[in-house]
Design an enzyme around this catalytic site. Structure first.
Site, PDB file in Angstrom:
ATOM      1  N   ASP A 229       0.879  -1.161   0.000  1.00  0.00           N
ATOM      2  CA  ASP A 229       0.000   0.000   0.000  1.00  0.00           C
ATOM      3  C   ASP A 229       0.922   1.218   0.000  1.00  0.00           C
ATOM      4  OD1 ASP A 229      -2.066   1.790   0.029  1.00  0.00           O
ATOM      5  OD2 ASP A 229      -3.137   0.865   1.691  1.00  0.00           O
TER       6      ASP A 229
HETATM    7  C1  BGC Z   1      -4.956   3.403  -0.022  1.00  0.00           C
HETATM    8  C2  BGC Z   1      -5.051   2.439  -1.186  1.00  0.00           C
HETATM    9  C3  BGC Z   1      -4.803   3.169  -2.478  1.00  0.00           C
HETATM   10  C4  BGC Z   1      -3.462   3.849  -2.405  1.00  0.00           C
HETATM   11  C5  BGC Z   1      -3.105   4.625  -3.668  1.00  0.00           C
HETATM   12  C6  BGC Z   1      -3.694   4.232  -0.058  1.00  0.00           C
HETATM   13  O1  BGC Z   1      -3.773   5.264   0.869  1.00  0.00           O
HETATM   14  O2  BGC Z   1      -5.013   2.689   1.183  1.00  0.00           O
HETATM   15  O3  BGC Z   1      -6.299   1.814  -1.190  1.00  0.00           O
HETATM   16  O4  BGC Z   1      -4.880   2.285  -3.554  1.00  0.00           O
HETATM   17  O5  BGC Z   1      -3.465   4.771  -1.327  1.00  0.00           O
HETATM   18  O6  BGC Z   1      -3.854   5.779  -3.762  1.00  0.00           O
END
Ligand code: BGC
Length: 752
Positions: A229
Site C-alpha cells: 500500500d
Molecule cells: C490506499 C489504497 C490506495 C493507495 C493509492 C492508499 O492510501 O489505502 O487503497 O490504492 O493509497 O492511492
C-alpha cells in the site's frame, strides 16, 4: 518477453530500483534494455487517473471518468455476473487510458459499522466478499488489465491504520479475514495483491513472510506480484525477503540503496531480489504485450450501465401498506438536498471525478414532484425555515420522500466514524416530515449502517448506499416500480452501535487492536446472541413475493472429499416481475468447537416473471462444512449432522434439510498421563480401550462403604472423573494401582 534473460542484463542498482515506483503511479523504466514503465491507478469503482498532481488521498484532480456504485452497494446486488460486467467496463476504460492495473477490489471485512472505509468494502461475510471480489477481478482481467486485491490483510479500521497491530487469532484470520483474498487468488489469479498498512499480530503486513509467502503463495498458489500500500513499507529489506515485490510509491532511492547494501553485505540473497524483479516485469510486460491501443471509452454508455447496476443494488428495507412503488400520476414531495445532489461515493483514494451526475430530482423530470432541500449537507445543518418549507411540501403531497444520508465528512478513508448516527439535523427533518405526512419514505445514501430512531414513524426505507454517478436514475426507477428492488443487505444493521460485537475493543488501545469477538463478526454474533438487529444480513424486500419449495439434497450423507448438491425451486408468487435472491446457509448441528449458528455458503439471484418458477442448484464441498482446526492448521470437518438451510435472509429460513458429513481426515491423537477422561472417551478408538476399566477407575474416587454417601454420590464422582487426568489415578488410588499399568494403558490408547 524473456524476462529472466532481461534480468541477467540488469545491474544490481537497476534491479533494486525496479522494486519501487518511479513516482506516484508508475513503475520504473530501464530504457537501455527496452523495459517500459507501467501506470497503475486507483478506483476501483471507476478510474482515478491522475495526470498532473499525484496523491493517494483523492486531493488532486484526476481525469473525468465514470463513477460506478461503490462496493458497499455492489455487494448488495448478490449478483456475480453484474459485478463482472462492471469489471469489464472498468477494464475497457483502463485499456483506453493505458493503465496496466486498477488498484482494487478492496475486500476487507466490515468488522464494525464505524470503519471509515466500509463504503469501499463488500461485506461482513467472507463468502459474499470472496464471490464479489472474484467476479470483479474476472471482469477487469478479461480485458488484459490487472487488478490489485487489497488490503491484505485484517485492515478493518482506519484509526491508526499505519501503525496499529490487528491482534487476531489463527482461526479467525482463516475463517473471517482471509477467505475473500483466498477465493479471488485461487479462482482468478489477480495480477497483484496489495498488502495493508497495519501490522498483524505485531508484524507489518509489508514484511510478514507468513502472510506474503507461506499463506499467499505456498498455500493459495498466488503467482503474481505483491505491491505495498502507498507508504506501507517500514523495513524494505525485511519486506523483500518476506515476499513484498514492489514498493509504492517511490521512496526517493532511499530504500533501493538499502536493498543494494543488503545484497552487497550478504544479508539478502540476490536471488530474492531477482525473483521480485521477475514478478514486477511479468505484470508490466503482460500489460504491454496485450495493450489494446484502440479500445473506445463510451462514457455515456457506461453511465447507463452505472444506472442499471445501481438499480440492482438498492435494498428496500421497509414498505408498510405498500407505500412503494409510487404512481406516476400522484404528487410526491422530494425532500433533502441529496435528491438534487446525491452523495454517491466516498472520500479518499477511491474518489472518482465523474464526468456527469444524475440526481433523483433531475431523473424525475416531467413527474409531479415538489422539492424542498430541507438541509445543507456541506454545512450539516437544517434551519427552521428549511424544515418548515419541507413540512409544507410534505403536506401538499400524497407521499413524502426524504433523501437522507451521511455527508462526506462523516465517512472517509483515513479516519473512522465516531458514532453510527445520521446527522441530527436530518433526523429532525425526517421526524418533522413524518409527522406532517403519514406516507413518508426515506431514501438513504450512506456507505455503512446508520441508526434509524424514526423507523416506526415512516412507512418506507430504501437503502441506496453510495450508488455511483447515475444513482438518481436508479432511485427513480426503483421508487416508481420500473425496476424491482432486488438488493439484499451484505451486512447486518444493528439497532445501535453498542450491539455490534466489536464495540468493546474496536479501534484498540494505542497500537494494539485485539479482535476479541473472534469469528463472531456480524450476523454470526447477532444469531448466536439471539439479538434482534434492526435489519439482518441478507434482508431486503421486493415489490413481488417469492416462495421456495422442494429442497433436495443429492445424498443423505457424504464424505468431505465428496460434494453435495442442493436443489431448490423458487417461484414468483406475486403480481410483478422481480429477482429473488436464494441464500444457502450451512449450520453445524453439534460441534465441539464454537461455531456460528449458520454461515452463508451459496447464493443465486434469479429473475422471475409473475408465476414463473425455476430450479436452482448449489454445489457444496468440504469448505462449506469445515472450520479451521488449529491443531491441524488446516480445514477440518467434524463428523456429524449438518443442516442445509434455504433462506430469504439470514433470519428468514424457509426450508432446511439434514445431511451427515464424514471426515476423510483423522485428527492426530496423542495421549499421555495428562490426558483427561473426557477427551479420551470422545475418541471412539481410545474409548474402546478405556471403557472396560472405567468402572474400576471410578471406584477409586468413590467413598468407601459406609462413609457419608450423601457427600458424594456415584453420579457426582463420575461427573468429576471426566475432568481428571489419567495421572490423578495414581494420586488417589494409592497402592491399588501399579504405575506400570497406567503406562501400559497410555501405550494402548496411542494404538501401541
Ligand atoms: C490506499 C489504497 C490506495 C493507495 C493509492 C492508499 O492510501 O489505502 O487503497 O490504492 O493509497 O492511492
Amino acid at each position: 518477453m524473456d524476462v529472466k534473460a532481461l534480468i541477467s542484463q540488469l545491474t544490481l542498482e537497476e534491479k533494486a530500483g525496479l522494486c519501487s515506483g518511479a513516482d506516484f503511479w508508475h513503475t520504473k523504466a530501464v530504457e537501455r534494455l527496452g523495459i517500459p514503465a507501467a501506470m497503475v491507478s486507483d478506483g476501483p469503482h471507476g478510474l482515478r487517473k491522475q495526470d498532473l498532481g499525484a496523491d493517494h488521498l483523492g486531493v488532486n484532480e484526476s481525469i473525468e471518468a465514470v463513477c460506478f456504485p461503490a462496493a458497499c452497494a455492489t455487494a448488495a446486488s448478490f449478483d456475480r455476473a453484474l459485478v463482472t460486467r462492471m469489471g469489464e467496463a472498468i477494464g475497457d476504460s483502463c485499456q483506453h487510458e493505458k493503465l496496466a492495473v486498477v488498484l482494487g477490489p478492496a475486500v476487507n471485512i466490515k468488522r464494525s459499522p464505524l470503519c471509515g472505509r466500509n463504503f469501499e468494502y463488500f461485506s461482513e461475510d467472507p463468502y459474499l466478499a470472496g464471490q464479489m471480489a472474484a467476479a470483479f477481478v474476472h471482469g477487469v482481467q478479461s480485458r488484459n488489465v490487472g487488478t490489485s486485491i487489497k488490503h491484505f490483510a485484517a485492515n478493518s479500521q482506519e484509526h491508526r491504520r499505519m501503525s496499529s497491530s490487528a491482534e487476531v487469532d489463527e482461526r479467525t484470520l482463516r475463517e473471517i479475514y482471509f477467505p475473500a483474498f483466498e477465493t479471488a487468488v485461487r479462482q482468478e489469479q489477480p495480477w497483484t495483491v496489495m498488502c495493508s498498512y497495519n501490522r498483524i499480530n505485531g508484524v507489518f503486513a509489508s514484511e510478514n513472510p507468513w502472510l506474503l509467502t507461506q499463506v499467499l503463495r505456498d498455500e493459495w498458489g498466488f503467482e503474481g506480484c505483491v505491491v505495498s500500500d502507498w507508504g506501507a513499507v517500514s523495513d524494505r529489506v525485511a519486506g523483500l525477503a518476506a515476499g513484498l515485490d514492489l514498493e509504492m510509491p517511490a521512496s526517493g532511492g532511499w530504500n533501493d540503496r538499502k536493498i543494494v547494501e543488503a545484497v552487497r553485505g550478504g544479508r539478502l540473497d540476490e536471488a530474492v531480489l531477482d525473483r521480485a524483479v521477475e514478478r514486477i516485469l511479468n505484470f508490466v510486460f503482460r500489460y504491454v504485450e496485450h495493450a489494446a491501443p484502440k479500445t473506445p471509452w463510451d462514457k455515456e454508455a457506461q453511465h447507463a450501465l452505472a444506472a442499471e447496476i445501481a438499480g440492482e443494488c438498492m435494498v428496500l428495507l421497509k414498505n408498510e401498506d405498500a407505500v412503494l412503488p409510487l404512481s406516476r400520476g400522484e404528487t410526491v414531495a422530494f425532500i433533502g438536498e441529496f435528491a438534487e445532489k446525491p452523495r454517491f461515493q466516498g472520500g479518499g483514494s477511491s474518489h472518482i471525478r465523474s464526468f456527469m451526475t444524475t440526481g433523483a430530482l433531475e431523473a424525475a423530470a416531467g413527474l409531479p414532484v415538489l422539492y424542498a432541500p430541507g438541509y445543507s449537507a456541506a454545512e450539516d445543518s437544517a434551519t427552521e425555515e428549511q424544515i418548515a418549507e419541507a413540512v409544507k411540501a410534505a403536506r401538499q403531497a400524497k407521499v413524502a420522500v426524504v433523501f437522507a444520508g451521511l455527508p462526506d465528512v462523516y465517512e472517509s478513508e483515513g479516519y473512522d466514524r465516531s458514532h453510527m448516527r445520521l446527522p441530527a439535523c436530518q433526523n429532525r427533518l425526517i421526524e418533522a416530515v413524518a409527522a406532517a405526512n403519514p406516507n413518508t419514505v426515506v431514501v438513504l445514501h450512506n456507505g455503512s449502517p446508520v441508526e434509524m430512531p424514526w423507523i416506526d414513524r415512516v412507512k418506507g426505507v430504501l437503502e441506496a448506499y453510495l450508488g455511483g454517478q447515475a444513482v438518481g436514475l436508479a432511485t427513480i426507477r426503483v421508487l416508481y416500480g420500473e425496476v424491482d428492488p432486488s438488493g439484499r443487505l451484505p451486512e447486518s444493521f444493528p439497532k445501535k452501535l453498542a450491539d455490534n460485537p466489536s464495540c468493546l475493543s474496536y479501534g484498540g488501545e494505542g497500537n494494539t487492536a485485539v479482535y476479541n469477538e473472534g469469528i463472531f463478526v456480524g450476523y454470526r454474533y447477532y444469531d448466536k446472541k439471539e439479538m434482534e438487529p434492526l435489519f439482518p444480513f441478507g434482508y431486503g424486500l421486493s415489490y413481488t413475493r417469492f416462495a421456495f419449495s422442494d429442497l433436495r439434497l443429492s445424498a443423505p450423507e457424504i464424505r468431505d472429499d465428496e460434494t453435495l448438491t442442493a436443489t431448490v425451486r423458487v417461484k414468483n408468487v406475486g403480481e410483478r416481475a422481480g429477482k429473488a435472491v436464494v441464500q444457502l446457509y450451512v449450520a453445524d448441528c453439534e460441534s465441539t468447537v464454537f461455531r456460528p449458528v449458520r454461515e452463508l455458503k451459496g447464493f443465486e439471484k434469479v429473475p422471475l416473471r409473475p408465476g414463473e418458477e425455476r430450479e436452482v442448484s448449489f454445489t457444496l464441498d468440504k469448505r462449506a462444512f469445515a472450520y479451521w482446526n488449529t491443531e491441524l492448521h488446516d480445514w477440518y470437518v467434524e463428523p456429524g449432522e449438518f443442516r442445509i438451510e434455504i433462506g430469504h435472509s439470514s433470519r428468514e429460513i424457509a426450508l432446511s434439510a439434514p445431511v451427515t458429513v464424514w471426515s476423510a481426515t483423522e485428527l492426530p491423537r496423542h495421549y499421555d498421563l495428562d490426558s483427561i477422561f473426557l477427551d479420551i472417551m470422545a475418541d471412539p478408538k481410545a474409548a474402546a480401550v478405556l471403557q472396560p476399566m472405567l468402572e474400576s477407575f471410578s471406584k477409586v474416587f468413590l467413598p468407601e462403604e459406609g462413609a457419608a454417601q450423601e457427600a458424594i454420590t456415584t453420579e457426582m464422582s463420575l461427573a468429576m472423573l471426566q475432568y481428571m487426568p489419567l495421572r490423578s489415578l495414581l494420586s488417589f488410588a494409592g497402592d491399588r494401582l501399579e504405575p506400570t499399568a497406567l503406562e501400559q494403558l497410555v501405550a494402548k490408547l496411542n494404538g501401541n
